[in-house]
Design an enzyme around this catalytic site. Structure first.
Site, PDB file in Angstrom:
ATOM      1  N   ARG A  39       0.817  -1.227   0.000  1.00  0.00           N
ATOM      2  CA  ARG A  39       0.000   0.000   0.000  1.00  0.00           C
ATOM      3  C   ARG A  39       0.849   1.274   0.000  1.00  0.00           C
ATOM      4  O   ARG A  39       0.396   2.323   0.451  1.00  0.00           O
ATOM      5  CB  ARG A  39      -0.960   0.029   1.189  1.00  0.00           C
ATOM      6  CG  ARG A  39      -1.994  -1.085   1.162  1.00  0.00           C
ATOM      7  CD  ARG A  39      -3.158  -0.819   2.100  1.00  0.00           C
ATOM      8  NE  ARG A  39      -4.035  -1.967   2.160  1.00  0.00           N
ATOM      9  CZ  ARG A  39      -3.931  -2.939   3.061  1.00  0.00           C
ATOM     10  NH1 ARG A  39      -3.012  -2.871   3.995  1.00  0.00           N
ATOM     11  NH2 ARG A  39      -4.767  -3.952   3.027  1.00  0.00           N
ATOM     12  N   LYS A  61       2.400  11.541 -11.469  1.00  0.00           N
ATOM     13  CA  LYS A  61       1.495  10.651 -12.199  1.00  0.00           C
ATOM     14  C   LYS A  61       2.237   9.358 -12.491  1.00  0.00           C
ATOM     15  O   LYS A  61       3.300   9.365 -13.113  1.00  0.00           O
ATOM     16  CB  LYS A  61       1.081  11.280 -13.530  1.00  0.00           C
ATOM     17  CG  LYS A  61      -0.144  12.166 -13.441  1.00  0.00           C
ATOM     18  CD  LYS A  61      -0.698  12.413 -14.832  1.00  0.00           C
ATOM     19  CE  LYS A  61      -1.841  13.407 -14.827  1.00  0.00           C
ATOM     20  NZ  LYS A  61      -2.320  13.683 -16.186  1.00  0.00           N
ATOM     21  N   GLU A 103       7.862  17.847 -25.698  1.00  0.00           N
ATOM     22  CA  GLU A 103       7.252  18.307 -24.436  1.00  0.00           C
ATOM     23  C   GLU A 103       7.805  19.671 -24.021  1.00  0.00           C
ATOM     24  O   GLU A 103       7.097  20.477 -23.411  1.00  0.00           O
ATOM     25  CB  GLU A 103       7.481  17.286 -23.314  1.00  0.00           C
ATOM     26  CG  GLU A 103       6.932  15.890 -23.570  1.00  0.00           C
ATOM     27  CD  GLU A 103       5.409  15.777 -23.453  1.00  0.00           C
ATOM     28  OE1 GLU A 103       4.731  16.797 -23.193  1.00  0.00           O
ATOM     29  OE2 GLU A 103       4.895  14.657 -23.643  1.00  0.00           O
ATOM     30  N   LYS A 145       6.233  22.781 -15.081  1.00  0.00           N
ATOM     31  CA  LYS A 145       5.394  21.656 -14.664  1.00  0.00           C
ATOM     32  C   LYS A 145       5.087  21.729 -13.176  1.00  0.00           C
ATOM     33  O   LYS A 145       3.947  21.522 -12.751  1.00  0.00           O
ATOM     34  CB  LYS A 145       6.074  20.330 -14.987  1.00  0.00           C
ATOM     35  CG  LYS A 145       5.235  19.141 -14.539  1.00  0.00           C
ATOM     36  CD  LYS A 145       5.253  18.004 -15.487  1.00  0.00           C
ATOM     37  CE  LYS A 145       4.239  16.939 -15.085  1.00  0.00           C
ATOM     38  NZ  LYS A 145       4.362  15.726 -15.873  1.00  0.00           N
ATOM     39  N   GLU A 155      -5.454  16.919 -11.117  1.00  0.00           N
ATOM     40  CA  GLU A 155      -5.997  17.223 -12.439  1.00  0.00           C
ATOM     41  C   GLU A 155      -7.500  17.455 -12.437  1.00  0.00           C
ATOM     42  O   GLU A 155      -8.266  16.742 -13.076  1.00  0.00           O
ATOM     43  CB  GLU A 155      -5.629  16.094 -13.436  1.00  0.00           C
ATOM     44  CG  GLU A 155      -5.919  16.505 -14.874  1.00  0.00           C
ATOM     45  CD  GLU A 155      -5.179  15.643 -15.901  1.00  0.00           C
ATOM     46  OE1 GLU A 155      -4.020  15.309 -15.657  1.00  0.00           O
ATOM     47  OE2 GLU A 155      -5.764  15.353 -16.927  1.00  0.00           O
ATOM     48  N   ARG A 159      -4.204  21.240 -14.568  1.00  0.00           N
ATOM     49  CA  ARG A 159      -3.170  20.269 -14.922  1.00  0.00           C
ATOM     50  C   ARG A 159      -3.408  19.639 -16.292  1.00  0.00           C
ATOM     51  O   ARG A 159      -2.464  19.227 -16.975  1.00  0.00           O
ATOM     52  CB  ARG A 159      -3.077  19.174 -13.850  1.00  0.00           C
ATOM     53  CG  ARG A 159      -1.979  18.173 -14.149  1.00  0.00           C
ATOM     54  CD  ARG A 159      -1.644  17.252 -12.999  1.00  0.00           C
ATOM     55  NE  ARG A 159      -0.517  16.411 -13.369  1.00  0.00           N
ATOM     56  CZ  ARG A 159       0.224  15.724 -12.510  1.00  0.00           C
ATOM     57  NH1 ARG A 159      -0.062  15.763 -11.234  1.00  0.00           N
ATOM     58  NH2 ARG A 159       1.234  15.000 -12.935  1.00  0.00           N
ATOM     59  N   ASN A 163      -1.513  18.436 -21.192  1.00  0.00           N
ATOM     60  CA  ASN A 163      -1.754  17.405 -22.192  1.00  0.00           C
ATOM     61  C   ASN A 163      -2.032  17.956 -23.580  1.00  0.00           C
ATOM     62  O   ASN A 163      -2.630  17.267 -24.417  1.00  0.00           O
ATOM     63  CB  ASN A 163      -2.928  16.518 -21.750  1.00  0.00           C
ATOM     64  CG  ASN A 163      -2.536  15.600 -20.617  1.00  0.00           C
ATOM     65  OD1 ASN A 163      -1.490  14.975 -20.672  1.00  0.00           O
ATOM     66  ND2 ASN A 163      -3.367  15.529 -19.599  1.00  0.00           N
ATOM     67  N   HIS A 166      -1.851  15.699 -26.537  1.00  0.00           N
ATOM     68  CA  HIS A 166      -1.729  14.328 -26.045  1.00  0.00           C
ATOM     69  C   HIS A 166      -2.942  13.458 -26.375  1.00  0.00           C
ATOM     70  O   HIS A 166      -2.814  12.243 -26.463  1.00  0.00           O
ATOM     71  CB  HIS A 166      -1.497  14.323 -24.535  1.00  0.00           C
ATOM     72  CG  HIS A 166      -0.098  14.706 -24.145  1.00  0.00           C
ATOM     73  ND1 HIS A 166       0.483  15.893 -24.537  1.00  0.00           N
ATOM     74  CD2 HIS A 166       0.863  14.063 -23.422  1.00  0.00           C
ATOM     75  CE1 HIS A 166       1.726  15.962 -24.051  1.00  0.00           C
ATOM     76  NE2 HIS A 166       1.968  14.860 -23.378  1.00  0.00           N
ATOM     77  N   HIS A 170      -2.058  10.235 -27.920  1.00  0.00           N
ATOM     78  CA  HIS A 170      -2.350   8.917 -27.333  1.00  0.00           C
ATOM     79  C   HIS A 170      -3.080   8.032 -28.338  1.00  0.00           C
ATOM     80  O   HIS A 170      -2.852   6.827 -28.400  1.00  0.00           O
ATOM     81  CB  HIS A 170      -3.209   9.064 -26.078  1.00  0.00           C
ATOM     82  CG  HIS A 170      -2.449   9.546 -24.879  1.00  0.00           C
ATOM     83  ND1 HIS A 170      -3.066   9.908 -23.704  1.00  0.00           N
ATOM     84  CD2 HIS A 170      -1.128   9.720 -24.677  1.00  0.00           C
ATOM     85  CE1 HIS A 170      -2.142  10.297 -22.837  1.00  0.00           C
ATOM     86  NE2 HIS A 170      -0.967  10.195 -23.403  1.00  0.00           N
ATOM     87  N   HIS A 183       6.579   8.455 -27.746  1.00  0.00           N
ATOM     88  CA  HIS A 183       5.545   9.303 -27.163  1.00  0.00           C
ATOM     89  C   HIS A 183       5.635  10.736 -27.702  1.00  0.00           C
ATOM     90  O   HIS A 183       4.642  11.309 -28.159  1.00  0.00           O
ATOM     91  CB  HIS A 183       5.680   9.287 -25.642  1.00  0.00           C
ATOM     92  CG  HIS A 183       4.725  10.185 -24.932  1.00  0.00           C
ATOM     93  ND1 HIS A 183       3.354  10.059 -25.044  1.00  0.00           N
ATOM     94  CD2 HIS A 183       4.933  11.253 -24.108  1.00  0.00           C
ATOM     95  CE1 HIS A 183       2.770  11.000 -24.313  1.00  0.00           C
ATOM     96  NE2 HIS A 183       3.704  11.725 -23.744  1.00  0.00           N
TER      97      HIS A 183
END
Lengths: 282, 282
Positions: A39, A61, A103, A145, A155, A159, A163, A166, A170, A183
């Site tokens: 955990r 993230k 980026e 960032k 987010e 935030r 993206n 993206h 994606h 990417h």
């Protein structure tokens, strides 16, 4: 599962620390494993690619891919520290370097016009891996960032602007199979698509659209999706994007002068269709 | 993985809510899936077993088992709400009811002597499923748990006391294969072992040891591990327990008057050995 197996077999306890030494995939996977093992145990990011140094290692993230979509399983989990050594970039392949630059360009476009202008002037230095130029680009990227994540870790809005490009990107990565395109290559093509859509909506001047295409070309990044991506493919994949809410796809789009963007689902529906058709043969 | 597959295929977005309707395994698994899906979505617990109502649904511990140990992969993730309907207990098998009672007994032993005394008087009513008695036992259990978790959500110390009997119990569950014994059955045997060890250390009166055995017998719960558990098995499995730190196994042991316990690795090493040998043939 291999990380968990090894950790359990090695009888690691709650005071252990996971170290993510590598690129973005390693950092994302190791971070999620650290978040879930017992955990949650400590972890440290040591990113070795420009992509990971300017983006994925910062902000907490973590996650892994599902066959049907990228990063669908994961956690918000902050590392105890991020250690960046630019010497690791000396042996990075050119394509990987360019991928990270996609980026870097993003930060300029969404919130930092002076940084974008600096990049326009210094792109040859970045591509030549001049240490001072790289260090400055990495530092400004991480600062941008961190400022965004500090205001909106989970987010809920702001935030998401990180993206830019993206959602299209994606879709390209999922549609072509992860790894066919890097990417940042997919993000570059996606950024051109988002910029084109913003221009179609009348939200930005044509000069901005041209500067985006120019800077990405300079960095030898793709400025359009691969031919195998059809309109249908884009639509099917984007429908499972994490930013869909109530069936509406929210996008990050440039709006206003250089360095300004919005995260919105409030755009004319046919602008998206027109953009997809402009970039896809079918 | 099936939960993730279904959620992705159904195109659930970040505003979806996972509902855990069932016992502890369902709640733990669903909660972890909710924690990891899209890096976290809402979830609601509707526990339908006494075990889940008095313990596992409250406090935000979620997780799944690894073949080598229980709950080794998971997250601290709080549900938006826990909805308990005691009518669900009407159809619960007797063994499952008794299993939940093992955790009810635990709260009395670790921090609530008056509640333990109430249980000694009212055990026949609980076993007869008298609604008022059940409702009171569930309420007091949840209150005890909530008080502990509010002080120590991430288990830096105090929360560990909720695991009285669980280290021995988890070893029994792992050693016999999950499901052979119910969780509360293993916890009951583990509680007797922990109590025996506390008594060996001279930390509690013999009268407490006897009362623990008596109340668990009344509830028709096991008061010793199954014959297949050897000393060696216990030791190997307990070595990967989450509460091991620097190779030292910390245990929750009763100490002082009824209702008092400690979480410590500071005990004479042979007391653990003696306890294991007292309960195992080999």
């Amino acid at each position: 599962m291999k990380v968990f197996d090894k950790a359990v077999e090695s009888r690691f306890d709650r005071r252990c620390t996971f170290v993510a030494l590598g690129g973005g995939v390693i950092g994302d996977m190791c971070g999620f494993a650290a978040a879930a093992f017992l955990r949650g145990v400590n972890f440290i990011q040591i990113p070795t690619t420009l992509m990971a140094q300017v983006d994925s290692s910062v902000g907490g993230k973590t996650g892994i891919n599902h066959p049907l979509g990228k990063n669908l399983i994961g956690a918000f989990y902050q590392p105890q520290c991020v250690l960046i050594d630019t010497n690791t970039l000396n042996t990075l392949p050119d394509r990987e370097l360019a991928s990270g630059i996609a980026e870097v360009v993003k930060y300029g476009l969404i919130r930092d016009a002076p940084f974008f202008e600096w990049q326009e002037k210094n792109m040859p230095k970045l591509l030549a891996r001049e240490p001072n130029a790289l260090a400055y680009a990495i530092k400004r990227s991480c600062e941008n960032k961190a400022e965004v994540v500090a205001q909106d870790e989970k987010e809920s809005g702001l935030r998401a602007t990180l993206n830019l490009g993206h959602t299209f990107g994606h879709a390209i990565e999922t549609g072509t199979g992860y790894g066919a395109w890097l990417h940042g290559e997919a993000v570059a093509a996606g950024t051109v698509m988002a910029t084109d859509m913003s221009h179609r909506l009348g939200w930005i001047d044509d000069s901005i659209r041209k500067r985006v295409v120019d800077i990405l070309k300079q960095a030898k990044l793709p400025i359009a999706p691969p031919e195998t991506m059809t309109v249908e493919k884009f639509k099917n994949i984007m429908a499972v994007d994490k930013k869909v809410a109530d069936g509406l796809l929210r996008l990050i789009l440039l709006k206003g002068p250089l360095g300004c963007c919005v995260f919105t689902g409030d755009y004319e529906g046919n602008a998206l269709d027109e953009t997809l058709h402009a970039f896809c043969d079918n």
